[in-house]
Design an enzyme around this catalytic site. Sequence first.
Site, mmCIF file in Angstrom:
data_model
loop_
_atom_site.group_PDB
_atom_site.id
_atom_site.type_symbol
_atom_site.label_atom_id
_atom_site.label_comp_id
_atom_site.label_asym_id
_atom_site.label_seq_id
_atom_site.Cartn_x
_atom_site.Cartn_y
_atom_site.Cartn_z
ATOM 1 N N GLN A 1 21.556 -19.061 53.081
ATOM 2 C CA GLN A 1 22.151 -19.814 54.190
ATOM 3 C C GLN A 1 21.055 -20.475 55.022
ATOM 4 O O GLN A 1 20.114 -19.807 55.471
ATOM 5 C CB GLN A 1 23.000 -18.868 55.051
ATOM 6 C CG GLN A 1 23.759 -19.546 56.166
ATOM 7 C CD GLN A 1 24.868 -20.474 55.658
ATOM 8 O OE1 GLN A 1 25.597 -20.152 54.728
ATOM 9 N NE2 GLN A 1 24.976 -21.650 56.270
ATOM 10 N N ASP B 1 23.793 -24.150 45.353
ATOM 11 C CA ASP B 1 23.738 -25.168 46.409
ATOM 12 C C ASP B 1 23.156 -26.480 45.881
ATOM 13 O O ASP B 1 23.242 -27.516 46.552
ATOM 14 C CB ASP B 1 22.853 -24.674 47.575
ATOM 15 C CG ASP B 1 23.674 -24.316 48.805
ATOM 16 O OD1 ASP B 1 24.840 -24.750 48.892
ATOM 17 O OD2 ASP B 1 23.145 -23.602 49.683
ATOM 18 N N LYS C 1 32.710 -17.711 53.254
ATOM 19 C CA LYS C 1 32.341 -17.855 51.843
ATOM 20 C C LYS C 1 32.654 -16.560 51.097
ATOM 21 O O LYS C 1 33.213 -16.584 49.997
ATOM 22 C CB LYS C 1 30.844 -18.191 51.714
ATOM 23 C CG LYS C 1 30.533 -19.646 52.045
ATOM 24 C CD LYS C 1 29.043 -19.898 52.201
ATOM 25 C CE LYS C 1 28.810 -21.307 52.726
ATOM 26 N NZ LYS C 1 27.427 -21.541 53.187
#
Length: 297
Positions: free
Chosen positions: A97, A120, A53
């Site tokens: 994460q 997200d 990422k």
Amino acid sequence: MTAKLLDGKAFAKGVSAEITKSVASLKQQGITPGLAVVLVGEDAASEVYVRNKGLQTKACGMNSFEHKLPAQTSEADLLALIGRLNADASVHGILVQLPLPSHLNADLVINTIDPAKDVDGFHISNVGLLGTGQRALVPCTPLGCLMLLRDHLGSLAGLNAVVVGRSNIVGKPLAQLLLNDSCTVTIAHSRTRDLPSICRGADILIAAVGRPELITADYIKPGATVIDVGINRVPAGDGKTRLVGDVDFASVSKVAGAITPVPGGVGPMTIACLLANTLTACCHAHNLSESALSSAS
Ligand code: NAD
């Protein structure tokens, strides 16, 4: 029938190229989109995801801020970091994460992120906005699936879509996106009876299960569009492993009209959509018009 391959890798490359152009034009106005990724602990797979990422964020010209915290980090310290990132004007997107170590409350952590920076799309506000058909930051993997489907099929209105899997990360938001696009949506899961016959009713079949090659040719309506979200590592002999999806590609590709491969299908779209969401969040923060890439709701 031999199914058309839906090449997520090539599609994602095109999306990333568009994002790179938009970032360059923002930079001319003195604005650089920034994505902060928080990793708690030393999970090997998560470290690979976070590294990728970061690399792709920088490759399209954005700022990447990585925060690696030890596994024993307290909830108070993690929440304090998120508070600082929420207040930092150079950070437009925040991603924590998952999975988090078990002593941390993932729901509390996610819901502490400023919803406007929740790239997200897991914050309860964004979940609610998506559920009521309002503009939201949408979870990246479902958004990537939707982009592939729209690109291949055009309008999805009236099509029967079956989503196998009901997780908050993939199955549920994807079902909601398909409903917002006027599909007739069925969500199947581990307690569903007669999964093959339900799947055979699908014009669009999405597998987001985590069971290697569960979906075989007898689950497929001829000509259906099949999106394989699953990523499973299985033994390949010689002590090596290989990646397979939730769909048995060899048999299903003989019956389906179109299919995504694993790897090279949904996976690359997920990261492209993360960058698209970061760009969108940055545009909103500066009252600039939203990128067309992320207007999925
Ligand atoms: P999850 O474990 O949270 O959910 C799996 C779902 O599958 C559950 O809702 C469960 O009810 C259902 N299920 C389990 N066994 C079943 C069965 N036999 N029949 C029908 N349904 C069954 O998983 P998740 O986070 O949604 O991920 C699903 C898969 O997608 C995993 O392989 C994961 O690695 C992969 N994934 C890929 C990406 C990507 O970028 N490509 C992103 C996220 C997840």
